[in-house]
Design a protein around this motif. Structure first.
Motif, PDB file in Angstrom:
ATOM      1  N   GLY A 102       0.788  -1.217   0.000  1.00  0.00           N
ATOM      2  CA  GLY A 102       0.000   0.000   0.000  1.00  0.00           C
ATOM      3  C   GLY A 102       0.823   1.272   0.000  1.00  0.00           C
ATOM      4  N   ILE A 103       2.162   1.155   0.184  1.00  0.00           N
ATOM      5  CA  ILE A 103       3.031   2.335   0.154  1.00  0.00           C
ATOM      6  C   ILE A 103       4.182   2.072  -0.827  1.00  0.00           C
ATOM      7  N   GLU A 104       4.227   2.855  -1.879  1.00  0.00           N
ATOM      8  CA  GLU A 104       5.285   2.775  -2.888  1.00  0.00           C
ATOM      9  C   GLU A 104       6.246   3.932  -2.656  1.00  0.00           C
ATOM     10  N   VAL A 105       7.555   3.659  -2.632  1.00  0.00           N
ATOM     11  CA  VAL A 105       8.521   4.683  -2.228  1.00  0.00           C
ATOM     12  C   VAL A 105       9.598   4.888  -3.284  1.00  0.00           C
ATOM     13  N   GLN A 106       9.898   6.174  -3.558  1.00  0.00           N
ATOM     14  CA  GLN A 106      11.055   6.564  -4.350  1.00  0.00           C
ATOM     15  C   GLN A 106      11.827   7.616  -3.555  1.00  0.00           C
ATOM     16  N   THR A 107      13.039   7.954  -3.991  1.00  0.00           N
ATOM     17  CA  THR A 107      13.864   8.910  -3.243  1.00  0.00           C
ATOM     18  C   THR A 107      14.326  10.043  -4.149  1.00  0.00           C
ATOM     19  N   ALA A 108      14.785  11.115  -3.503  1.00  0.00           N
ATOM     20  CA  ALA A 108      15.364  12.256  -4.204  1.00  0.00           C
ATOM     21  C   ALA A 108      16.363  12.917  -3.267  1.00  0.00           C
ATOM     22  N   THR A 109      17.406  13.526  -3.820  1.00  0.00           N
ATOM     23  CA  THR A 109      18.432  14.157  -2.992  1.00  0.00           C
ATOM     24  C   THR A 109      18.820  15.526  -3.552  1.00  0.00           C
ATOM     25  N   LEU A 110      19.459  16.312  -2.709  1.00  0.00           N
ATOM     26  CA  LEU A 110      19.779  17.709  -3.000  1.00  0.00           C
ATOM     27  C   LEU A 110      20.574  17.893  -4.282  1.00  0.00           C
ATOM     28  N   GLU A 111      21.587  17.047  -4.516  1.00  0.00           N
ATOM     29  CA  GLU A 111      22.524  17.284  -5.605  1.00  0.00           C
ATOM     30  C   GLU A 111      22.068  16.717  -6.945  1.00  0.00           C
ATOM     31  N   GLU A 112      20.897  16.117  -6.984  1.00  0.00           N
ATOM     32  CA  GLU A 112      20.323  15.702  -8.262  1.00  0.00           C
ATOM     33  C   GLU A 112      19.819  16.938  -9.014  1.00  0.00           C
TER      34      GLU A 112
END
Length: 241
Positions: A39-49
């Motif tokens: 029920g929870i799908e997760v992706q990530t993101a970071t400052l230097e992208e």
């Protein structure tokens, strides 16, 4: 399915060995692994992208954004802050963790300085559940103990929360409003205090449960977007003059 993006500066883990030892793959990946579930799908993101990983496409595909920041608040581009702000106003949920209280996005949404007392002493923290009927407190005991954490203390310069779910006590005697909710536009915001980078707080099962509960609570309501401005009379109800 709730679509979550976990945003993290990912600076401490690269620059400080003591942080890398605790979170070798970054705080964002520890959080993503800890809250990912049916029920929870997760992706990530970071400052230097590029665009700090928060492109319009990614944000438009995000139901709840989790934000962890500390040493790079001033490096977040104002245009990206505006983009996130608009998504929150349009209904995207936002969970701000620990030192994210000083992030540009949280300060913009609160309209205050968001300052507080702090002390890095690895003290015991006891997080008391003060609103046990709240969905974010589901399955959480009367209090949660974290053996070693950074102290945050009042006065926390935020508006009065719409709901107060948790209050923390520390060994030094301070207390802190550590679980606060706010409503802005169509969006729901949850600020949750624990998570200093040198402590393994984001492996603590009850801390992760609270964040996971927060994700479910903050997910968009899917309510219709309000129409504002000059407004024509509504159609008469059938059968009425």
């Amino acid at each position: 399915m709730v679509k979550v993006t976990v945003w993290n500066e990912f600076l401490h883990e690269k620059e400080h060995e003591e942080v890398k030892a605790v979170y070798p793959d970054g705080i964002h990946n520890a959080l993503a692994e800890g809250i990912r579930s049916e029920g929870i799908e997760v992706q990530t993101a970071t400052l230097e992208e590029p665009e700090h990983g928060l492109t319009e496409e990614k944000l438009n595909n995000t139901d709840v954004l989790i934000w962890w920041g500390h040493m790079g608040h001033d490096r977040v581009d104002d245009a990206i802050v505006e983009r996130v702000h608009q998504r929150v106003m349009d209904g995207m949920g936002l969970i701000v963790l620990h030192s994210g209280h000083f992030s540009k996005i949280f300060k913009k949404l609160m309209g205050t300085g968001c300052d507080l007392k702090w002390r890095e002493a690895g003290e015991k923290e006891r997080i008391w559940t003060v609103n046990p009927a709240h969905p974010i407190a589901a399955g959480i005991p009367e209090y949660v103990t974290i053996d070693h954490e950074e102290m945050y203390g009042e006065h926390f310069d935020i508006p009065a929360p719409d709901e107060l779910v948790f209050v923390s006590w520390f060994e030094g005697g301070e207390v802190f409003r550590s679980g606060c909710t706010f409503f802005r536009g169509q969006g729901k915001i949850f600020y949750f205090r624990p998570g200093h980078e040198t402590h393994p707080t984001y492996y603590h099962p009850q801390v992760l449960q609270i964040i996971q509960n927060g994700v479910k609570w903050a997910a968009p309501s899917q309510a219709g977007k309000p129409v504002r401005g000059n407004h024509q009379p509504l159609e008469p109800i059938k059968g009425q003059a």
